[in-house]
Design a protein around this motif. Structure first.
Motif, PDB file in Angstrom:
ATOM      1  N   UNK A 105       0.889  38.374   8.182  1.00 25.35           N
ATOM      2  CA  UNK A 105       0.511  38.023   6.851  1.00 25.35           C
ATOM      3  C   UNK A 105       1.369  37.481   5.889  1.00 25.35           C
ATOM      4  N   UNK A 106       2.519  37.328   6.346  1.00 23.68           N
ATOM      5  CA  UNK A 106       3.623  36.923   5.400  1.00 23.68           C
ATOM      6  C   UNK A 106       3.447  35.279   5.088  1.00 23.68           C
ATOM      7  N   UNK A 107       3.717  34.937   4.046  1.00 26.74           N
ATOM      8  CA  UNK A 107       3.532  33.492   3.484  1.00 26.74           C
ATOM      9  C   UNK A 107       5.009  33.191   2.894  1.00 26.74           C
ATOM     10  N   UNK A 108       5.736  32.268   3.691  1.00 27.20           N
ATOM     11  CA  UNK A 108       6.939  31.934   3.192  1.00 27.20           C
ATOM     12  C   UNK A 108       6.881  30.118   2.754  1.00 27.20           C
ATOM     13  N   UNK A 109       7.570  29.845   1.785  1.00 28.82           N
ATOM     14  CA  UNK A 109       7.482  28.569   1.544  1.00 28.82           C
ATOM     15  C   UNK A 109       8.639  27.810   0.555  1.00 28.82           C
ATOM     16  N   UNK A 110       8.487  26.758   0.245  1.00 28.02           N
ATOM     17  CA  UNK A 110       9.254  25.727  -0.814  1.00 28.02           C
ATOM     18  C   UNK A 110       8.616  24.994  -1.717  1.00 28.02           C
ATOM     19  N   UNK A 111       8.809  25.521  -2.900  1.00 22.42           N
ATOM     20  CA  UNK A 111       8.030  24.637  -3.836  1.00 22.42           C
ATOM     21  C   UNK A 111       8.885  23.524  -4.371  1.00 22.42           C
ATOM     22  N   UNK A 112       8.341  22.418  -4.770  1.00 24.43           N
ATOM     23  CA  UNK A 112       9.043  21.368  -5.066  1.00 24.43           C
ATOM     24  C   UNK A 112       8.380  20.967  -6.445  1.00 24.43           C
ATOM     25  N   UNK A 113       9.185  20.736  -7.505  1.00 25.18           N
ATOM     26  CA  UNK A 113       8.710  20.542  -8.853  1.00 25.18           C
ATOM     27  C   UNK A 113       9.685  19.654  -9.662  1.00 25.18           C
ATOM     28  N   UNK A 114       9.101  18.860 -10.391  1.00 25.77           N
ATOM     29  CA  UNK A 114       9.889  18.102 -11.147  1.00 25.77           C
ATOM     30  C   UNK A 114      10.738  18.709 -12.317  1.00 25.77           C
ATOM     31  N   UNK A 115      11.882  18.139 -12.568  1.00 28.24           N
ATOM     32  CA  UNK A 115      12.671  18.652 -13.610  1.00 28.24           C
ATOM     33  C   UNK A 115      11.841  18.362 -14.917  1.00 28.24           C
ATOM     34  N   UNK A 116      11.794  19.380 -16.011  1.00 30.74           N
ATOM     35  CA  UNK A 116      11.015  19.078 -16.928  1.00 30.74           C
ATOM     36  C   UNK A 116      11.271  17.834 -17.852  1.00 30.74           C
ATOM     37  N   UNK A 117      12.784  17.908 -18.332  1.00 32.12           N
ATOM     38  CA  UNK A 117      13.146  16.667 -19.173  1.00 32.12           C
ATOM     39  C   UNK A 117      14.691  16.292 -18.648  1.00 32.12           C
ATOM     40  N   UNK A 118      14.468  14.778 -18.530  1.00 31.35           N
ATOM     41  CA  UNK A 118      15.930  14.233 -17.988  1.00 31.35           C
ATOM     42  C   UNK A 118      16.421  13.006 -19.062  1.00 31.35           C
ATOM     43  N   UNK A 119      17.606  13.064 -19.609  1.00 35.25           N
ATOM     44  CA  UNK A 119      18.160  12.146 -20.326  1.00 35.25           C
ATOM     45  C   UNK A 119      18.876  11.084 -19.541  1.00 35.25           C
ATOM     46  N   UNK A 120      18.646   9.706 -19.990  1.00 34.26           N
ATOM     47  CA  UNK A 120      19.318   8.638 -19.156  1.00 34.26           C
ATOM     48  C   UNK A 120      20.293   7.848 -20.174  1.00 34.26           C
ATOM     49  N   UNK A 121      21.560   7.683 -19.530  1.00 33.81           N
ATOM     50  CA  UNK A 121      22.667   7.115 -20.586  1.00 33.81           C
ATOM     51  C   UNK A 121      22.570   5.798 -19.943  1.00 33.81           C
ATOM     52  N   UNK A 122      22.313   4.767 -21.057  1.00 39.65           N
ATOM     53  CA  UNK A 122      22.582   3.377 -20.918  1.00 39.65           C
ATOM     54  C   UNK A 122      23.722   2.823 -21.723  1.00 39.65           C
TER      55      UNK A 122
END
Lengths: 427, 427
Positions: A105-122
């Motif tokens: 009955x065990x559940x194991x896993x790996x959740x993949x989620x995007x970062x919330x906010x990202x900054x790009x230096x140009x």
């Protein structure tokens, strides 16, 4: 212009600029001022360093409209085609969250989620590099990042390059701010009244930007520190020396620290490429830079055989590796270390810089031994998932308690034991 | 022992030890000496810092045999069970190289290959943590790393903990060397006569080790800098206060900087857990440490509702997050930031430390916003693959040239143009 050498004479690493203690002091001061003063500190620094007089940090809708008016339609079309292909390639990099169930009955896993906010230096400076905007922003968009913020220093006319703005819009950047240098990195790391605090800062910059990124690391994530560009071409007698020389020069023109190396077992090709380099170099807009880079860090290296050429390439672990040999697919498996691999005569490196789809932000200076191209994985985070059943806890209790006690961690053991205690204490 | 507070009173970040300028000077000196002196420098430092008198740095086959004699069979069995489950979980993390073909004959792809050599740092000190050896080494083994080297400081008796050696063998470590501190990190980064130069150094250590890792970063890759352990428990009135208190203490006992926080909308649970903490703490071997950590960084925090509890947990972005609520699966999707997520009453955090399978090396101090658990992805590197056909190059030539010229990179444009020139120049 270039002499033909042995593999042993190749140096595998260039010095990278680390910055001085004085520069570090300046950067630390800027970061502290931005943390304290927010937008007003940013406006002050932008006046001092960029000569721009800003009322408003954020690029307005009108400025975007103007940019689209200024940029030739052919460039807009090319950026759109590039963006579409880059998106398409990066879509394939996406990983899914996964789970596995066990009979108890065990559940194991790996959740993949995007970062919330990202900054790009140009970077600002003498030229605009809209392709870099696409390459840094699109993987974040594909990853599903909610908010992508771009920062870039304005010119003394208070403006950003039009092509940079068009690329930002086409890539899917949400907001653009006119601020550069260490102060921009500080703004992204701490947040200000107008610039949101992000989870990760990516994109190339000068030594002050690089230092600021290193100093805020841990507070936010950062990307790898990019060094000067590199190309290694492994070629046999079947290769066209005109192509080889042109491809070497395409990296040499980037800057005088760039490195372009040919590895070949063919003395005839080595000679022909040496001549071609000289001939083609004269035609270039950036002739001085290319010449300097070829003289300092360029090499034509004669190897015993193709195997030694590929082995030498692995030792160099170059950013870009072209295999211009008779059967490049046969040799692909021998390549261990390279940021991007280009097979055959119709895959010149600039294809990868612009429209092929893979990212052009690649590990440099031998770091392809352990670093990877920028990609969707750089804009996600993982969470392990553990949902045990009581049966599974029963099964594993003894092992957990044994291990915890062997490590002297009795509270760890207790957290298992309390779940098997009967009586009033527990109910 | 602990007071009940509001979410606003929670501080989200602890200071992390950065090290002093004096310590940095020492570490730089050690690194330089190791680079220059190799094994003899290592033996000298191990004498000075660990009081050990070594002839031979490498742990011998006989020492491994002795270790298996010394460790109780129950512990060997538990380590084997844990290793098997950790392997099983990490096998599922493996990604494959992929390719995509286009109608014009182009092939694009991403090659995934293991790092060649990896170094694992294992701290010495008062207790052995064989579970950490498994957690750091097994992902590298699963990734397919050719050579896994472990370094750990010996005691004054010239020996390594027997359980550390057993764990190393069970995990699949290839070689173990008796050296610790900054000197061990230097040896892995530069290589010595007996210790091979690696591509990446992972594993926790004291401030000297952390500084050395930071200083060799770029020369080799390193893992994230781990801070003190943390747990956040989100619980409702259905939760058993005995379990909640036990799980909070299981992290509090790690060290006095550890943080254990309960977030609950139930005042009754809050009160009951406060009482239980006091009661259970008295029974612990590491009572002093747990008490100090609970007093400094522990909190019971009363939220308006469960939603606010989960939102607060996201803001804290804890290393470990337990959801002990009526329907934990319903809340899983709301969790944005956590290193590892434990669902339900039968998933106490120590399950994840030892045998569940997911890694126990997790992002700390709010970095779960952007960092991920240690895993197979940390031991691979990617290479982009570009094999264009002549037809595809025709199709894209104009866009590439447009973009290259817009960026002032004429040699980039030339490398495309030469491929379409006819005549003697090209043949």
């Amino acid at each position: 212009m270039i002499s033909i050498i042995n593999p042993e004479q190749l140096s595998t690493r260039r010095q990278t600029e680390k910055g001085t203690a004085r520069q570090e002091k300046i950067v630390k001061e800027i970061l502290a001022e931005v943390k304290k003063g927010g937008d007003s500190a940013l406006i002050r620094y932008t006046q001092t360093f960029d000569g721009a007089n800003l009322q408003e940090l954020q690029v307005s809708a009108e400025e975007f409209d103007e940019a689209y008016q200024q940029v030739p339609q052919s460039l807009i079309d090319a950026l759109r085609q590039a963006a579409q292909r880059i998106r398409c390639y990066h879509e394939r990099q996406k990983s899914q969250s996964w789970m596995v169930t066990e009979t108890e009955g065990t559940v194991l896993g790996q959740l993949i989620r995007p970062l919330t906010r990202v900054g790009i230096y140009v970077p600002g400076g003498r030229a605009a590099y809209p392709s870099s905007v696409l390459m840094n922003a699109i993987p974040a968009v594909v990853a599903g990042v909610e908010e992508i913020v771009m920062v870039t220093p304005p010119g003394p006319d208070n403006r950003i390059y039009a092509s940079t703005l068009v690329a930002a819009r086409e890539a899917g950047v949400h907001q653009v701010f006119k601020v550069g240098g260490a102060q921009a990195v500080g703004a992204l790391a701490y947040g200000t009244e107008s610039i949101p605090k992000v989870d990760k800062v990516v994109g190339p910059g000068n030594i002050y930007v690089a230092m600021a990124k290193r100093l805020v690391y841990g507070q936010v994530d950062i990307d790898m520190v990019a060094g000067p560009s590199e190309i290694v071409v492994v070629a046999d007698e079947s290769a066209n020396p005109v192509y080889v020389a042109a491809d070497l020069l395409s990296q040499a023109e980037h800057d005088s620290m760039a490195s372009a190396v040919l590895l070949t077992p063919s003395p005839a090709l080595a000679e022909a490429v040496a001549m071609e380099l000289k001939k083609q170099c004269d035609r270039l807009l950036r002739k001085e830079i290319a010449t300097e880079s070829i003289q300092n860090y360029g090499a034509i290296c004669l190897t015993g055989d193709l195997e030694e050429a590929v082995e030498t390439a692995n030792r160099l672990a170059p950013e870009h590796l072209e295999l211009m040999v008779k059967d490049p697919w046969k040799w692909m498996g021998r390549v261990k270390n390279a940021g991007a691999l280009f097979l055959g005569p119709d895959s010149p490196e600039p294809v990868g810089d612009y429209v092929a789809g893979p990212n052009h932000v690649l590990p440099t200076n031998g770091t392809a031994r352990f670093f990877s191209p920028l990609g969707v994985d750089d804009f996600i985070k993982k969470t392990s998932l553990i949902a045990y059943s009581h049966e599974a806890l029963c099964r594993d209790a003894e092992s957990i308690i044994t291990l915890a006690e062997a490590e002297g961690l009795t509270a760890h053991a207790e957290s298992i034991r309390v779940r098997f205690k009967k009586g009033e204490e527990n109910e």
